[in-house]
Design a protein around this motif. Structure first.
Motif, PDB file in Angstrom:
ATOM      1  N   HIS A  57     -57.178 -46.904 -40.684  1.00  0.00           N
ATOM      2  CA  HIS A  57     -56.338 -45.807 -40.195  1.00  0.00           C
ATOM      3  C   HIS A  57     -57.114 -44.503 -40.357  1.00  0.00           C
TER       4      HIS A  57
ATOM      5  N   ARG B 157     -52.720 -40.359 -40.921  1.00  0.00           N
ATOM      6  CA  ARG B 157     -51.312 -40.773 -40.982  1.00  0.00           C
ATOM      7  C   ARG B 157     -50.574 -40.043 -39.877  1.00  0.00           C
TER       8      ARG B 157
ATOM      9  N   SER C  46     -54.125 -46.985 -35.146  1.00  0.00           N
ATOM     10  CA  SER C  46     -54.892 -47.686 -36.164  1.00  0.00           C
ATOM     11  C   SER C  46     -55.902 -48.531 -35.387  1.00  0.00           C
TER      12      SER C  46
ATOM     13  N   PRO D 174     -48.800 -46.971 -33.099  1.00  0.00           N
ATOM     14  CA  PRO D 174     -47.548 -47.119 -33.850  1.00  0.00           C
ATOM     15  C   PRO D 174     -46.337 -47.184 -32.918  1.00  0.00           C
TER      16      PRO D 174
ATOM     17  N   SER E 179     -48.410 -45.800 -39.168  1.00  0.00           N
ATOM     18  CA  SER E 179     -49.629 -46.585 -38.965  1.00  0.00           C
ATOM     19  C   SER E 179     -49.236 -48.049 -38.786  1.00  0.00           C
TER      20      SER E 179
END
Length: 118
Positions: free
Chosen positions: A44, A47, A53, A77, A83
């Motif tokens: 990742h 955030r 990711s 996501p 993630s």
């Protein structure tokens, strides 16, 4: 760049093997038949729900475990998640890797050893 380093690079480019796996105590008979060692991980960058990711899967495709097949995939996501830790559609990733292995070895592996970080 040393002559040895250049030689190893050239050898790899023409399909040669510079390194292999040797682990004391690992039974040699594991490699008596076609075996694939697979490693997978997800990383990742931030955030963020805006950035994906990144999943990577690598698999050996020769007896010395020195040559490999690789796949990289962006995992975006969904919903509230920041993630993604699991590899979505791993089945299609592995089908592609197995097809490539079969094209190289002219058979499928008899065993698959799978390592997953995380």
């Amino acid at each position: 760049v040393s002559t040895q380093s250049t030689g190893k690079k050239l050898n790899a480019k023409i399909g040669g093997v510079n390194f292999g796996i040797y682990v004391q105590g690992l039974p040699g008979k594991i490699f008596n038949e076609p075996v694939m060692i697979v490693g997978a991980d997800v990383t990742h960058f931030t955030r963020s729900d805006q950035k994906p990711s990144i999943a990577a899967v690598v698999a050996t495709c020769d007896r010395s475990a020195a040559k490999y097949i690789s796949r990289v995939k962006a995992l975006y996501p969904e919903g509230e998640r920041m993630s993604v830790e699991y590899i979505r559609d791993m089945k299609s990733v592995m089908v592609g890797i197995l097809r490539e292995f079969g094209g190289i070895q002219k058979c499928l592996p008899k065993k698959i050893i799978y390592y997953r970080d995380g």
